[in-house]
Design an enzyme around this catalytic site. Structure first.
Site, PDB file in Angstrom:
ATOM      1  N   ILE A 139      63.945  60.674  53.552  1.00 48.43           N
ATOM      2  CA  ILE A 139      63.970  60.460  52.096  1.00 48.43           C
ATOM      3  C   ILE A 139      62.951  61.376  51.425  1.00 48.43           C
ATOM      4  O   ILE A 139      63.187  61.931  50.356  1.00 48.43           O
ATOM      5  CB  ILE A 139      63.712  58.972  51.758  1.00 48.43           C
ATOM      6  CG1 ILE A 139      64.705  58.079  52.523  1.00 48.43           C
ATOM      7  CG2 ILE A 139      63.837  58.725  50.253  1.00 48.43           C
ATOM      8  CD1 ILE A 139      64.419  56.588  52.444  1.00 48.43           C
ATOM      9  N   TYR A 142      57.309  44.604  59.734  1.00 48.21           N
ATOM     10  CA  TYR A 142      57.588  45.749  58.858  1.00 48.21           C
ATOM     11  C   TYR A 142      57.605  45.299  57.394  1.00 48.21           C
ATOM     12  O   TYR A 142      56.897  45.845  56.539  1.00 48.21           O
ATOM     13  CB  TYR A 142      58.922  46.389  59.247  1.00 48.21           C
ATOM     14  CG  TYR A 142      59.405  47.428  58.275  1.00 48.21           C
ATOM     15  CD1 TYR A 142      58.705  48.618  58.094  1.00 48.21           C
ATOM     16  CD2 TYR A 142      60.564  47.216  57.505  1.00 48.21           C
ATOM     17  CE1 TYR A 142      59.148  49.569  57.187  1.00 48.21           C
ATOM     18  CE2 TYR A 142      60.995  48.155  56.599  1.00 48.21           C
ATOM     19  CZ  TYR A 142      60.289  49.335  56.435  1.00 48.21           C
ATOM     20  OH  TYR A 142      60.721  50.268  55.534  1.00 48.21           O
TER      21      TYR A 142
END
Ligand code: UDP
Length: 328
Positions: free
Chosen positions: A12, A140
């Site tokens: 990204i 996470y």
């Protein structure tokens, strides 16, 4: 603006760097090339370094007179975060907090953060809006949410504004096929299905066919990586001291694993060998973004609003780079 992009050579990050450069910004990419690729960014923009080397980073902030930071550098494998939480807390939280504090000390008042829909955990309802309860179900998601909270506290106390972008499933590749998705190992569905179509792997395993979804497989909101990138550019333009922005970024439409497989077959003209397997631990049945807020407040509008267009772009990248960046 003079912008530091950590993790800017990643998937990204590299698409965002390209758009920032096209917009005339002065961009410094800081990446340890652990998951990032040298070829994904212009060589003269890249500084190879690790997030843990805070003095190196601090020096860059000062010498390059950085005005804004876009922070991608992070580990992002949910399963690994469960078995090795130390890696996630250290990098995604501890080193990120160091970076945040150096921004404060150096008077850098704009910060855009890669967050994730994993902060919502297993939502009771979809679409997921920004006010859906935040209950991550893995380390996470916990680390990303913890960092968002630190950003909010900094924005309350210091002349500092931030935007957290909560990505749904990043997919696709640049329209010209020159940069794209290349993870080792690959765990993401679309590249795996393409690899199964082209014979690079024997089959794709569907993780669970007994979910409470229309065809029994998991539903996800796949958002094109260039549309994610444009969200960062828009967010940077909006940031003012004290701003506390957080947006979901998805197209607002979900597709099942079986629909992804069918669409890859349609786009490539190839048959995808499929094996049905058990559920993967921690996968919620359906994650679909309610993304009205970013559309209304930042004027964001995805250029790719359907799965087929997204997969066509991924396929262009895979055809041009069958072995990823390193195969060149
Ligand atoms: N998935 C699958 N087989 C694979 C990889 C993924 O069935 O080999 C499923 C996974 O269970 C999830 C969806 O595809 O429902 C998207 O998974 P991915 O890992 O791409 O993204 P995530 O949703 O975990 O961020």
């Amino acid at each position: 603006m003079r912008i530091l992009v950590t993790g800017g050579a990643g998937y990204i990050g590299s698409h965002t760097v390209r758009q920032l450069l096209a917009g005339g910004h002065d961009v410094t990419v800081y990446d340890n090339l652990d998951a990032g690729h040298k070829r994904a960014v212009p060589a003269e923009r890249l500084v190879v370094g690790d997030l843990r080397d805070i003095d190196h980073l601090d020096n860059l902030l000062v010498v390059n007179r950085i005005e804004a930071v876009v922070h991608f550098a992070a580990f992002a494998a949910v399963g690994e975060s469960v078995t090795n939480p130390a890696k996630y807390y250290t990098n995604n939280l501890l080193y990120s907090l160091h970076l945040l504090d150096r921004c404060r000390r150096n008077g850098i008042g704009k910060f855009v953060f890669s967050s994730t829909c994993a902060i919502y955990g297993e939502p009771d309802q979809v679409p997921i809006t920004e006010s859906t309860p935040q209950r991550p179900v893995n380390p996470y998601g916990n680390t990303k949410l913890a960092f968002e909270r630190a950003l909010a506290d900094y924005a309350s106390a210091y002349p500092f504004g931030y935007c957290a972008l909560r990505y749904f499933n990043a997919a696709g590749a640049a329209a010209d096929g020159t940069i794209g998705e290349d993870h080792t190992p690959e765990t993401h569905l679309i590249p795996i299905v393409i690899q199964a179509a082209t014979g690079k792997r024997p089959h794709v395993e569907i993780f669970g066919t007994d979910y409470p979804t229309p065809d029994g497989t998991c539903v996800r909101d796949y958002v094109h990586v260039d549309d994610l990138a444009s969200a960062h550019v828009l967010a940077l333009a909006q940031l003012t001291p004290g701003a506390k922005l957080a947006y979901n970024v998805g197209i607002g439409r979900g597709y099942s694993v079986r629909e992804v497989i069918r669409t890859v077959e349609e786009v490539t003209g190839m048959k995808v060998p499929v094996k049905e397997g058990p559920r993967r631990a921690g996968d919620p049945p359906s994650l679909v973004a309610g993304a009205d807020k970013i559309r209304a407040e930042l004027g964001w509008a995805p250029k790719y609003d359907n799965l087929k267009a997204i997969i066509e772009s991924a396929w262009r990248w895979h055809k041009a780079h069958p072995a990823g960046y390193e195969g060149e």
